[in-house]
Design a protein around this motif. Structure first.
Motif, PDB file in Angstrom:
ATOM      1  N   VAL A 325       0.861  -1.187   0.000  1.00  0.00           N
ATOM      2  CA  VAL A 325       0.000   0.000   0.000  1.00  0.00           C
ATOM      3  C   VAL A 325       0.893   1.230   0.000  1.00  0.00           C
ATOM      4  CG1 VAL A 325      -1.834   1.245   1.212  1.00  0.00           C
ATOM      5  CG2 VAL A 325      -1.752  -1.250   1.307  1.00  0.00           C
ATOM      6  N   THR A 326       0.610   2.166  -0.877  1.00  0.00           N
ATOM      7  CA  THR A 326       1.381   3.407  -0.937  1.00  0.00           C
ATOM      8  C   THR A 326       0.457   4.589  -0.731  1.00  0.00           C
ATOM      9  OG1 THR A 326       1.123   3.525  -3.347  1.00  0.00           O
ATOM     10  CG2 THR A 326       3.098   2.426  -2.494  1.00  0.00           C
ATOM     11  N   ASP A 373     -11.137   3.708  -6.098  1.00  0.00           N
ATOM     12  CA  ASP A 373     -10.012   4.474  -6.637  1.00  0.00           C
ATOM     13  C   ASP A 373      -8.726   4.175  -5.870  1.00  0.00           C
ATOM     14  OD1 ASP A 373     -11.637   5.652  -8.506  1.00  0.00           O
ATOM     15  OD2 ASP A 373     -11.993   7.462  -7.336  1.00  0.00           O
ATOM     16  N   PHE A 374      -8.835   4.049  -4.551  1.00  0.00           N
ATOM     17  CA  PHE A 374      -7.647   3.741  -3.748  1.00  0.00           C
ATOM     18  C   PHE A 374      -7.093   2.370  -4.123  1.00  0.00           C
ATOM     19  CE2 PHE A 374      -5.367   2.258   0.005  1.00  0.00           C
ATOM     20  CZ  PHE A 374      -4.559   3.355   0.277  1.00  0.00           C
ATOM     21  N   LEU A 375      -7.983   1.406  -4.345  1.00  0.00           N
ATOM     22  CA  LEU A 375      -7.552   0.066  -4.739  1.00  0.00           C
ATOM     23  C   LEU A 375      -6.807   0.108  -6.068  1.00  0.00           C
ATOM     24  CD1 LEU A 375      -7.532  -3.024  -4.522  1.00  0.00           C
ATOM     25  CD2 LEU A 375      -9.839  -3.031  -5.477  1.00  0.00           C
ATOM     26  N   ASP A 376      -7.339   0.849  -7.022  1.00  0.00           N
ATOM     27  CA  ASP A 376      -6.727   0.899  -8.351  1.00  0.00           C
ATOM     28  C   ASP A 376      -5.388   1.630  -8.346  1.00  0.00           C
ATOM     29  OD1 ASP A 376      -8.886  -0.440  -9.391  1.00  0.00           O
ATOM     30  OD2 ASP A 376      -9.923   1.359 -10.070  1.00  0.00           O
ATOM     31  N   ASP A 377      -5.291   2.685  -7.561  1.00  0.00           N
ATOM     32  CA  ASP A 377      -4.135   3.578  -7.655  1.00  0.00           C
ATOM     33  C   ASP A 377      -3.054   3.341  -6.610  1.00  0.00           C
ATOM     34  OD1 ASP A 377      -5.511   4.779  -9.722  1.00  0.00           O
ATOM     35  OD2 ASP A 377      -6.352   6.366  -8.458  1.00  0.00           O
ATOM     36  N   HIS A 378      -3.405   2.727  -5.485  1.00  0.00           N
ATOM     37  CA  HIS A 378      -2.445   2.686  -4.382  1.00  0.00           C
ATOM     38  C   HIS A 378      -2.232   1.313  -3.754  1.00  0.00           C
ATOM     39  CE1 HIS A 378      -2.183   7.067  -4.318  1.00  0.00           C
ATOM     40  NE2 HIS A 378      -3.492   7.085  -4.484  1.00  0.00           N
ATOM     41  N   VAL A 379      -2.928   0.289  -4.259  1.00  0.00           N
ATOM     42  CA  VAL A 379      -2.768  -1.062  -3.720  1.00  0.00           C
ATOM     43  C   VAL A 379      -2.279  -1.980  -4.832  1.00  0.00           C
ATOM     44  CG1 VAL A 379      -3.908  -3.020  -2.608  1.00  0.00           C
ATOM     45  CG2 VAL A 379      -4.617  -0.688  -2.048  1.00  0.00           C
ATOM     46  N   SER A 380      -1.257  -2.741  -4.554  1.00  0.00           N
ATOM     47  CA  SER A 380      -0.783  -3.744  -5.507  1.00  0.00           C
ATOM     48  C   SER A 380      -0.618  -5.077  -4.787  1.00  0.00           C
ATOM     49  CB  SER A 380       0.545  -3.317  -6.138  1.00  0.00           C
ATOM     50  OG  SER A 380       1.551  -3.162  -5.159  1.00  0.00           O
ATOM     51  N   ASP A 381      -0.980  -6.140  -5.498  1.00  0.00           N
ATOM     52  CA  ASP A 381      -0.879  -7.484  -4.927  1.00  0.00           C
ATOM     53  C   ASP A 381      -0.460  -8.432  -6.026  1.00  0.00           C
ATOM     54  OD1 ASP A 381      -1.417  -9.432  -2.701  1.00  0.00           O
ATOM     55  OD2 ASP A 381      -2.784 -10.227  -4.211  1.00  0.00           O
ATOM     56  N   ASN A 382       0.510  -9.279  -5.741  1.00  0.00           N
ATOM     57  CA  ASN A 382       1.048 -10.147  -6.790  1.00  0.00           C
ATOM     58  C   ASN A 382      -0.005 -11.055  -7.404  1.00  0.00           C
ATOM     59  OD1 ASN A 382       0.925 -11.571  -4.320  1.00  0.00           O
ATOM     60  ND2 ASN A 382       2.443 -13.048  -5.006  1.00  0.00           N
ATOM     61  N   CYS A 383      -1.017 -11.431  -6.641  1.00  0.00           N
ATOM     62  CA  CYS A 383      -2.059 -12.315  -7.154  1.00  0.00           C
ATOM     63  C   CYS A 383      -3.408 -11.613  -7.337  1.00  0.00           C
ATOM     64  CB  CYS A 383      -2.233 -13.524  -6.238  1.00  0.00           C
ATOM     65  SG  CYS A 383      -0.805 -14.652  -6.261  1.00  0.00           S
ATOM     66  N   ASP A 384      -3.409 -10.286  -7.243  1.00  0.00           N
ATOM     67  CA  ASP A 384      -4.640  -9.501  -7.445  1.00  0.00           C
ATOM     68  C   ASP A 384      -5.792 -10.031  -6.597  1.00  0.00           C
ATOM     69  OD1 ASP A 384      -3.450  -7.806  -9.309  1.00  0.00           O
ATOM     70  OD2 ASP A 384      -3.850  -9.176 -10.958  1.00  0.00           O
ATOM     71  N   ALA A 385      -5.486 -10.361  -5.343  1.00  0.00           N
ATOM     72  CA  ALA A 385      -6.499 -10.970  -4.480  1.00  0.00           C
ATOM     73  C   ALA A 385      -7.243  -9.953  -3.626  1.00  0.00           C
ATOM     74  CB  ALA A 385      -5.844 -12.010  -3.574  1.00  0.00           C
ATOM     75  N   VAL A 386      -6.835  -8.686  -3.639  1.00  0.00           N
ATOM     76  CA  VAL A 386      -7.468  -7.668  -2.801  1.00  0.00           C
ATOM     77  C   VAL A 386      -8.714  -7.131  -3.497  1.00  0.00           C
ATOM     78  CG1 VAL A 386      -7.165  -5.438  -1.673  1.00  0.00           C
ATOM     79  CG2 VAL A 386      -5.257  -7.052  -1.781  1.00  0.00           C
ATOM     80  N   THR A 387      -9.818  -7.029  -2.740  1.00  0.00           N
ATOM     81  CA  THR A 387     -11.059  -6.464  -3.254  1.00  0.00           C
ATOM     82  C   THR A 387     -11.420  -5.217  -2.452  1.00  0.00           C
ATOM     83  OG1 THR A 387     -12.532  -7.714  -1.782  1.00  0.00           O
ATOM     84  CG2 THR A 387     -11.809  -8.805  -3.823  1.00  0.00           C
ATOM     85  N   GLU A 388     -12.437  -4.518  -2.898  1.00  0.00           N
ATOM     86  CA  GLU A 388     -12.888  -3.319  -2.182  1.00  0.00           C
ATOM     87  C   GLU A 388     -13.332  -3.648  -0.760  1.00  0.00           C
ATOM     88  OE1 GLU A 388     -15.759  -1.045  -4.357  1.00  0.00           O
ATOM     89  OE2 GLU A 388     -14.754  -1.400  -6.276  1.00  0.00           O
ATOM     90  N   ASP A 389     -13.863  -4.847  -0.562  1.00  0.00           N
ATOM     91  CA  ASP A 389     -14.320  -5.242   0.775  1.00  0.00           C
ATOM     92  C   ASP A 389     -13.162  -5.399   1.758  1.00  0.00           C
ATOM     93  OD1 ASP A 389     -16.925  -5.259  -0.119  1.00  0.00           O
ATOM     94  OD2 ASP A 389     -16.898  -7.402  -0.612  1.00  0.00           O
ATOM     95  N   ASP A 390     -11.941  -5.507   1.244  1.00  0.00           N
ATOM     96  CA  ASP A 390     -10.774  -5.681   2.109  1.00  0.00           C
ATOM     97  C   ASP A 390     -10.152  -4.349   2.533  1.00  0.00           C
ATOM     98  OD1 ASP A 390     -10.903  -8.503   1.773  1.00  0.00           O
ATOM     99  OD2 ASP A 390      -9.896  -8.307  -0.169  1.00  0.00           O
ATOM    100  N   ILE A 391     -10.720  -3.230   2.080  1.00  0.00           N
ATOM    101  CA  ILE A 391     -10.111  -1.925   2.305  1.00  0.00           C
ATOM    102  C   ILE A 391     -11.017  -1.074   3.190  1.00  0.00           C
ATOM    103  CG2 ILE A 391      -9.283   0.182   1.187  1.00  0.00           C
ATOM    104  CD1 ILE A 391      -8.709  -1.460  -1.286  1.00  0.00           C
ATOM    105  N   SER A 392     -10.418  -0.386   4.155  1.00  0.00           N
ATOM    106  CA  SER A 392     -11.154   0.517   5.034  1.00  0.00           C
ATOM    107  C   SER A 392     -10.253   1.689   5.411  1.00  0.00           C
ATOM    108  CB  SER A 392     -11.627  -0.211   6.305  1.00  0.00           C
ATOM    109  OG  SER A 392     -10.509  -0.700   7.033  1.00  0.00           O
ATOM    110  N   SER A 426      -1.034  -1.031   6.253  1.00  0.00           N
ATOM    111  CA  SER A 426      -1.665   0.283   6.345  1.00  0.00           C
ATOM    112  C   SER A 426      -0.706   1.375   5.899  1.00  0.00           C
ATOM    113  CB  SER A 426      -2.114   0.566   7.790  1.00  0.00           C
ATOM    114  OG  SER A 426      -3.022  -0.398   8.262  1.00  0.00           O
ATOM    115  N   CYS A 427      -1.283   2.506   5.579  1.00  0.00           N
ATOM    116  CA  CYS A 427      -0.511   3.724   5.366  1.00  0.00           C
ATOM    117  C   CYS A 427      -1.401   4.910   5.731  1.00  0.00           C
ATOM    118  CB  CYS A 427       0.012   3.838   3.938  1.00  0.00           C
ATOM    119  SG  CYS A 427      -1.246   4.150   2.689  1.00  0.00           S
ATOM    120  N   THR A 428      -0.782   6.031   6.071  1.00  0.00           N
ATOM    121  CA  THR A 428      -1.516   7.205   6.554  1.00  0.00           C
ATOM    122  C   THR A 428      -1.215   8.411   5.679  1.00  0.00           C
ATOM    123  OG1 THR A 428      -1.509   6.401   8.834  1.00  0.00           O
ATOM    124  CG2 THR A 428      -1.900   8.755   8.502  1.00  0.00           C
ATOM    125  N   ARG A 429      -2.286   9.093   5.294  1.00  0.00           N
ATOM    126  CA  ARG A 429      -2.168  10.371   4.602  1.00  0.00           C
ATOM    127  C   ARG A 429      -2.479  11.497   5.598  1.00  0.00           C
ATOM    128  NH1 ARG A 429      -5.902   8.910  -0.682  1.00  0.00           N
ATOM    129  NH2 ARG A 429      -4.237   8.245  -2.096  1.00  0.00           N
TER     130      ARG A 429
END
Length: 493
Positions: A325-326, A373-392, A426-429
């Protein structure tokens, strides 16, 4: 390497040698003989009979059982240390055996090009099994930066089958020698093939490829101790025994690097075996993208190319690489001393829009909050296993005091499950809501043409003087006070 690229290289080779550009067929490795390997059929496998120096003068040259082709300006030559003109100086690679070796680098013509060498043909018959290969080396960058293989440059060795007049009727290719092998040691690259119908001759060919993606990439490959051997008929095929219940961790690309020897019990030459993986109903599994197959029960099958025997076992692929996460707008500003970037700086009157949960689209424009948008722009996963439900995310406001400002710290969290265990990253803005100082005090301005107020950003705006009386009343402060002090006025004072 893509099939089209391989065919292009072969076409170029044929144009340089026989003038024929048709009929070449890339064949998979194959074998139909379980006997021992015969003697090396090449009479000059280590280039010891060649004269040191340029081997492709004029673009093509034939000498001592080898035929060399390339740019014609010295990119293919016989190296014999110690060469005083070598870019490696006293770090020149040694020959694997003897004193000489073949060295090739790219043609640097701005596009795809192939250089190399092939042996004089040897009589062969359809159905015979041949094993061919060569040892390749590229020095490490620390030892010889100029000759260290770069970018997409690569080498291969082929076993090529020809008809009676020299037309290629089929060929097999070794895996690619790439930058991953450029660590100063010799690596053996080989291929095994069954001569197809129409075969009358066989030869060994070795290549250096340079691609348009990096047309001027440097580096060289040294070739030595080539071999071309006939595999004898008969013999007893080794009994296959597969490992079972194997668990393999995928790499950073969600692919698998497993090899045949990891699946078999005992010692086997992986050249004569291939394997495949499928699910329980036979659906093939692509090992270059295992994102759909993580933690599923699968079956692998190992195939002995020479005897056609097989064995199988169960295999599971797991992912142990957490997502990354960036966040932009780092805490404390760009360098941690309050130097917040423009997109991380807001004004104090925008703060209530966020605290009071005003219109979501406006809030997202001020401080991004859309999970997709956060998932598309700031999350990367080698197996693309992260979904919107995994982000808060959650917010923390920090009041810095009057006339100083307020901070909003928004922490984004991704929850994931890898190899059966859960975790979070996690990361903080951090956003700075700055106060508006009196030095920005500006009278309102009205566009005389439209009558509309002009927009003045980041300023305190004084209201315009819109009071206009035509009845002769005194509108000075003293006149207004006198009016309201008069008991006869309408306010009944």
């Amino acid at each position: 390497m893509k099939l089209a690229q391989k065919l292009f290289a072969i076409c170029l080779l044929l144009c340089l040698t026989t003038g024929l550009t048709y009929g070449q067929i890339l064949m998979p490795d194959d074998c139909n003989a379980s006997g021992a390997l015969g003697e090396n059929l090449l009479n000059n496998p280590g280039f010891e009979s060649n004269t040191a120096g340029v081997a492709n003068a004029g673009g093509f040259q034939s000498a001592a059982g080898w035929n060399f082709f390339g740019a014609g300006w010295g990119n293919v030559y016989i190296e014999e240390p110690f060469n005083p003109f070598s870019p490696c100086g006293d770090q020149q690679p040694p020959a694997k055996l003897g004193t000489k070796m073949l060295k090739i680098f790219g043609q640097f013509n701005g596009g795809f090009n192939a250089s190399g060498a092939f042996t004089n043909p040897i009589p062969a018959s359809p159905g015979e099994t041949f094993v061919g290969g060569i040892h390749m080396l590229s020095p490490s960058f620390a030892e010889c930066p100029v000759d260290n293989l770069q970018f997409d440059n690569r080498g291969q060795v082929h076993v090529e089958f020809l008809d009676a007049v020299g037309n290629i009727v089929g060929y097999t290719s070794s895996p690619d020698f790439t930058v991953a092998n450029a660590v100063s040691g010799y690596f053996k690259f080989q291929t095994v093939a069954v001569a197809p119908e129409g075969t009358a001759q066989v030869r060994l060919a070795t290549f250096f490829f340079q691609f348009p993606v990096a047309p001027f990439a440097g580096g060289a490959i040294y070739y030595d101790e080539a071999f071309l051997q006939l595999k004898e008929e008969g013999g007893t095929a080794p009994q296959l025994s597969c490992n079972n219940s194997i668990t393999v961790t995928v790499n950073g690309s969600c692919a698998s690097d497993i090899t045949t020897d990891m699946l078999l019990e005992g010692d086997f030459d992986p050249l004569y075996y291939d394997f495949s993986v499928a699910d329980n109903v036979g659906t093939p599994v692509d090992l270059s993208d295992l994102s759909a197959w993580i933690d599923r029960d699968l079956v692998f099958t190992v195939h002995d190319l020479c005897s056609d025997n097989t064995c199988w076992g169960n295999i599971t692929f797991e992912d142990k690489t957490p997502p990354t996460v960036t966040c932009d707008c780092p805490v404390g500003g760009e360098t941690g001393v309050g130097d917040y970037a423009e997109e991380c700086t807001l004004t104090c009157w925008e703060l209530p829009l966020l605290k009071e949960k005003y219109w979501d689209r406006l809030r997202d424009n001020l401080v991004p909050e859309m999970v997709d948008d956060f998932l598309d722009d700031h999350v990367s996963d080698n197996c693309d296993a992260v979904t919107e439900d995994d982000i808060s995310y959650y917010d923390v406001y920090v009041d810095l005091g009057p006339c100083i400002g307020t901070l909003l710290r928004r922490t984004w969290t991704v929850t994931y499950t890898d190899a059966g265990s859960s975790g979070t990253v996690s990361c903080t803005r951090e956003y700075f809501f700055k106060p508006v100082g009196l030095e920005t005090l500006t009278p309102a301005r009205i566009d005389p043409a439209s009558g509309a107020f002009e927009i003045i950003e980041d300023s305190l705006i004084l209201p315009p003087s819109l009071v206009e009386l035509t009845c002769g009343a005194d509108i000075s402060p003293a006149g207004i006070a006198a009016y309201f002090d008069n008991p006869a006025s309408t306010d009944n004072d």
